[in-house]
Design an enzyme around this catalytic site. Sequence first.
Site, short mmCIF file in Angstrom:
data_model
loop_
_atom_site.label_atom_id
_atom_site.label_comp_id
_atom_site.label_asym_id
_atom_site.label_seq_id
_atom_site.Cartn_x
_atom_site.Cartn_y
_atom_site.Cartn_z
N ASN A 46 14.01 -1.53 -22.19
CA ASN A 46 12.87 -1.02 -22.96
C ASN A 46 12.88 -1.70 -24.33
O ASN A 46 13.73 -1.40 -25.17
CB ASN A 46 13.01 0.50 -23.11
CG ASN A 46 11.96 1.09 -24.04
OD1 ASN A 46 10.95 0.46 -24.32
ND2 ASN A 46 12.21 2.31 -24.52
N TRP A 47 11.94 -2.63 -24.52
CA TRP A 47 11.94 -3.43 -25.76
C TRP A 47 11.35 -2.67 -26.94
O TRP A 47 11.38 -3.17 -28.07
CB TRP A 47 11.18 -4.74 -25.53
CG TRP A 47 11.85 -5.70 -24.59
CD1 TRP A 47 13.02 -5.49 -23.88
CD2 TRP A 47 11.42 -7.02 -24.24
NE1 TRP A 47 13.32 -6.59 -23.12
CE2 TRP A 47 12.35 -7.56 -23.31
CE3 TRP A 47 10.33 -7.82 -24.60
CZ2 TRP A 47 12.23 -8.83 -22.76
CZ3 TRP A 47 10.21 -9.09 -24.05
CH2 TRP A 47 11.15 -9.59 -23.15
N HIS A 132 9.14 9.14 -22.67
CA HIS A 132 10.27 8.66 -23.48
C HIS A 132 10.40 9.56 -24.71
O HIS A 132 9.39 10.01 -25.27
CB HIS A 132 10.04 7.21 -23.90
CG HIS A 132 11.27 6.60 -24.52
ND1 HIS A 132 11.61 6.83 -25.83
CD2 HIS A 132 12.24 5.83 -24.00
CE1 HIS A 132 12.75 6.20 -26.10
NE2 HIS A 132 13.16 5.58 -25.00
N GLU A 134 10.88 9.03 -27.71
CA GLU A 134 10.12 8.61 -28.91
C GLU A 134 8.64 8.96 -28.77
O GLU A 134 7.97 9.25 -29.76
CB GLU A 134 10.33 7.11 -29.16
CG GLU A 134 11.73 6.85 -29.69
CD GLU A 134 12.36 5.54 -29.26
OE1 GLU A 134 11.64 4.61 -28.87
OE2 GLU A 134 13.61 5.46 -29.31
N GLU A 204 18.23 10.73 -20.51
CA GLU A 204 18.50 10.12 -21.80
C GLU A 204 18.76 11.20 -22.84
O GLU A 204 17.81 11.73 -23.44
CB GLU A 204 17.29 9.29 -22.26
CG GLU A 204 16.93 8.15 -21.32
CD GLU A 204 16.27 7.02 -22.09
OE1 GLU A 204 16.91 5.96 -22.19
OE2 GLU A 204 15.17 7.19 -22.62
N GLY A 271 17.84 0.26 -24.34
CA GLY A 271 16.97 -0.08 -25.46
C GLY A 271 17.53 -1.25 -26.24
O GLY A 271 17.34 -2.41 -25.89
N GLY A 272 18.30 -0.95 -27.30
CA GLY A 272 18.80 -1.97 -28.23
C GLY A 272 19.43 -3.18 -27.55
O GLY A 272 19.10 -4.33 -27.86
C1 PEP Z 1 15.89 3.83 -24.86
O1 PEP Z 1 15.10 3.38 -25.66
O2 PEP Z 1 15.46 4.38 -23.83
C2 PEP Z 1 17.32 3.71 -25.13
C3 PEP Z 1 18.17 4.24 -24.29
O3 PEP Z 1 17.68 3.04 -26.27
P1 PEP Z 1 19.18 2.59 -26.68
O4 PEP Z 1 19.77 1.88 -25.49
O5 PEP Z 1 19.00 1.70 -27.85
O6 PEP Z 1 19.93 3.84 -26.99
#
Ligand code: PEP
Length: 289
Positions: A46-47, A132, A134, A204, A271-272
């Site tokens: 997930n960018w 998600h 966010e 998550e 994500g990151g």
């Molecule tokens: C995400 O955005 O779904 C996520 C898990 O981010 P990160 O890996 O940066 O925690």
Amino acid sequence: MKLALYACCVGPALAFVARPPASSTSTGARATSTQLDARKPLIAGNWKENPCTVQEAEALASEVAEATKQAGDVGVVVIPPYPFLVPVQNAASGALMIGGQNCYFEEKGAYTGAVSTAMLSSVGCTYVLCGHSERRTVFRNDDNAINRKLRAVLDHNMMPILCIGESKEEYDAGLNKAVCAIQLSKDLKGVTGEEMKRIVVAYEPVWAIGTGLTATPEIAQSVHDYIRGYLAKMYSREVADEVIIQYGGSVTPDSVDALMAMPDIDGALVGGASLDGAKFGRIINYKKA
Ligand code: PEP
């Protein structure tokens, strides 16, 4: 506390959804090895709102596409911002699947800034993120909106990746499984068993997203087992055993092998680390236990 507020709004439903989990044994036999084989691992990047330019997006996509050549039997999806979907797909020359980070449930019309599921499908998206954290917090998507989005994704023959998980306060209060149960019951309203088999659930924990904190493999496995048991109660053991459940929350090359070794962790939502071609390449080439 957020869950207390959440529970207030949900009312009597909480009593149903927060019931103790149906363990794998209490809801029927464990999955056979054939059923487990059917759960092909799925790793998604997930960018978010990255990178800044289409050139950077194309370069990252090419690097990830190259890394998939060595990967085993694993599905790889990249989920870039909307403007980069087509360039990313072209740069990856068919080696990667692409997904949308969000969608709107209305088909078309006067909804400035909205992107429909028909649009995402028409540019080749296979998956769409729904719910998600966010989107839930920054953009105030509630469970009703998430349910309608998920419905629209299914109706356009794509696969939703339904993100669920608890906040830090809820985790500290021991409510992680209860929160997942509430979100599943509301976000999956009206979804049939056959449709459920096309939905990926991403567990998550919000406290682990972008924080560098990862749930231990044992904690993540215990919640994944609960989620699968909950789906077995909502649908059937057969349906639950087919559902891919990803873990998401600061997954890195250092943590992926142990997470993927857990029996109910079928993939990762990253994500990151998905913004770094070398790191994401290592994640999709995780070492099997
Ligand atoms: C995400 O955005 O779904 C996520 C898990 O981010 P990160 O890996 O940066 O925690």
